[in-house]
Design a protein around this motif. Structure first.
Motif, short mmCIF file in Angstrom:
data_model
loop_
_atom_site.label_atom_id
_atom_site.label_comp_id
_atom_site.label_asym_id
_atom_site.label_seq_id
_atom_site.Cartn_x
_atom_site.Cartn_y
_atom_site.Cartn_z
N LEU A 12 29.47 -12.10 -9.61
CA LEU A 12 28.77 -13.33 -9.67
C LEU A 12 27.19 -13.29 -9.46
O LEU A 12 26.30 -13.68 -10.07
CB LEU A 12 29.22 -14.19 -8.67
CG LEU A 12 28.59 -15.78 -8.80
CD1 LEU A 12 28.68 -16.44 -10.31
CD2 LEU A 12 29.17 -16.74 -7.75
N SER A 13 26.75 -12.18 -8.32
CA SER A 13 25.25 -12.19 -7.90
C SER A 13 24.75 -11.41 -9.36
O SER A 13 23.34 -11.43 -9.45
CB SER A 13 25.17 -11.28 -6.75
OG SER A 13 25.78 -9.98 -6.82
N SER A 31 21.72 -18.78 -12.61
CA SER A 31 21.00 -19.62 -11.77
C SER A 31 20.22 -18.37 -10.63
O SER A 31 21.12 -17.70 -10.15
CB SER A 31 21.64 -20.47 -11.03
OG SER A 31 20.89 -20.84 -9.92
N ASP A 32 18.83 -18.46 -10.44
CA ASP A 32 18.16 -17.42 -9.79
C ASP A 32 18.61 -18.11 -8.44
O ASP A 32 18.86 -17.03 -7.36
CB ASP A 32 16.97 -17.58 -9.88
CG ASP A 32 16.37 -16.86 -11.26
OD1 ASP A 32 17.02 -15.94 -11.63
OD2 ASP A 32 15.25 -17.23 -11.61
N PHE A 76 20.29 -15.45 -5.52
CA PHE A 76 19.73 -15.18 -4.61
C PHE A 76 20.74 -15.50 -3.02
O PHE A 76 21.02 -14.83 -2.21
CB PHE A 76 18.37 -15.97 -4.01
CG PHE A 76 18.02 -16.08 -2.39
CD1 PHE A 76 17.17 -14.84 -2.13
CD2 PHE A 76 18.02 -17.08 -1.81
CE1 PHE A 76 16.64 -14.79 -1.06
CE2 PHE A 76 17.56 -17.03 -0.55
CZ PHE A 76 16.88 -16.00 0.00
N ASP A 77 21.45 -16.47 -3.27
CA ASP A 77 22.45 -16.88 -2.10
C ASP A 77 23.60 -15.89 -2.13
O ASP A 77 24.09 -15.44 -0.79
CB ASP A 77 22.89 -18.28 -2.32
CG ASP A 77 22.09 -19.57 -2.14
OD1 ASP A 77 21.20 -19.13 -1.53
OD2 ASP A 77 22.32 -20.35 -2.56
N THR A 78 24.35 -15.23 -3.23
CA THR A 78 25.29 -14.41 -3.25
C THR A 78 24.69 -13.20 -2.74
O THR A 78 25.47 -12.44 -1.74
CB THR A 78 25.83 -14.16 -4.60
OG1 THR A 78 24.86 -13.91 -5.44
CG2 THR A 78 26.67 -15.47 -5.11
N ARG A 79 23.37 -12.64 -3.09
CA ARG A 79 22.97 -11.58 -2.62
C ARG A 79 22.82 -11.40 -0.98
O ARG A 79 22.72 -10.59 -0.31
CB ARG A 79 21.78 -11.11 -3.43
CG ARG A 79 22.12 -10.48 -4.81
CD ARG A 79 21.06 -10.12 -5.66
NE ARG A 79 21.57 -10.08 -6.80
CZ ARG A 79 20.71 -9.77 -8.15
NH1 ARG A 79 19.22 -9.93 -7.87
NH2 ARG A 79 21.10 -9.45 -9.15
N LYS A 80 22.41 -12.63 -0.48
CA LYS A 80 22.06 -12.75 0.88
C LYS A 80 23.48 -13.00 1.62
O LYS A 80 23.28 -12.17 2.56
CB LYS A 80 21.18 -13.98 1.18
CG LYS A 80 20.95 -14.45 2.52
CD LYS A 80 20.08 -15.49 2.89
CE LYS A 80 20.82 -16.91 2.33
NZ LYS A 80 20.40 -18.13 2.75
N TRP A 81 24.68 -13.36 1.06
CA TRP A 81 25.81 -13.18 1.66
C TRP A 81 26.16 -11.89 1.56
O TRP A 81 26.69 -11.43 2.75
CB TRP A 81 26.59 -14.33 0.85
CG TRP A 81 28.08 -14.27 1.46
CD1 TRP A 81 28.51 -15.13 2.44
CD2 TRP A 81 29.18 -13.45 1.24
NE1 TRP A 81 29.81 -14.77 2.74
CE2 TRP A 81 30.32 -13.84 2.05
CE3 TRP A 81 29.31 -12.29 0.20
CZ2 TRP A 81 31.37 -13.12 1.88
CZ3 TRP A 81 30.58 -11.79 0.08
CH2 TRP A 81 31.70 -12.05 0.97
N ILE A 82 26.18 -11.26 0.70
CA ILE A 82 26.50 -9.82 0.50
C ILE A 82 25.80 -8.99 1.47
O ILE A 82 26.57 -7.98 2.15
CB ILE A 82 26.42 -9.08 -0.75
CG1 ILE A 82 27.24 -9.95 -1.88
CG2 ILE A 82 26.60 -7.68 -0.83
CD1 ILE A 82 26.95 -9.61 -3.30
#
Length: 101
Positions: free
Chosen positions: A41-42, A47-48, A52-58
């Motif tokens: 998903l990231s 949606s940017d 951003f949120d998925t990459r921050k979570w990862i």
């Protein structure tokens, strides 16, 4: 396949064993599957903000914390009650006048 045929099939030991193995494999790999889904998903989100949120979570799962501003304040309070020599009468240490001698 009707309900009665499914019930008869689940009563057989080899069917139960295969079903339990499949369920255990799904349970054991659920975290890895979720992680891979979020990684996908990231990379593919439109949606940017979602990227951003998925990459921050990862990054958080991988032990990488985002940069944060840290501010610390230290307050010191020093109090002094004086020295106590244990003597009841104070000693006079005033120098004597040389003219009076």
């Amino acid at each position: 396949m009707n309900v009665e045929a499914a019930q008869r099939a689940f009563k057989r030991p080899h069917v139960k064993r295969a079903f339990n193995q499949l369920v255990n494999a799904i349970r054991e790999n659920a975290a890895q599957s979720a992680y891979l889904g979020i990684v996908h998903l990231s990379n593919t989100a439109n949606s940017d903000r979602l990227k951003f949120d998925t990459r921050k979570w990862i990054a958080g799962v991988d032990g990488i914390s985002p940069v944060q501003k840290v501010e610390g304040r230290h307050h010191h309070n020093v109090q002094f009650g004086g020295f106590d020599y244990g003597e009841e009468e104070p000693i006079d240490v005033t120098p004597e006048d040389e003219e009076n001698q």
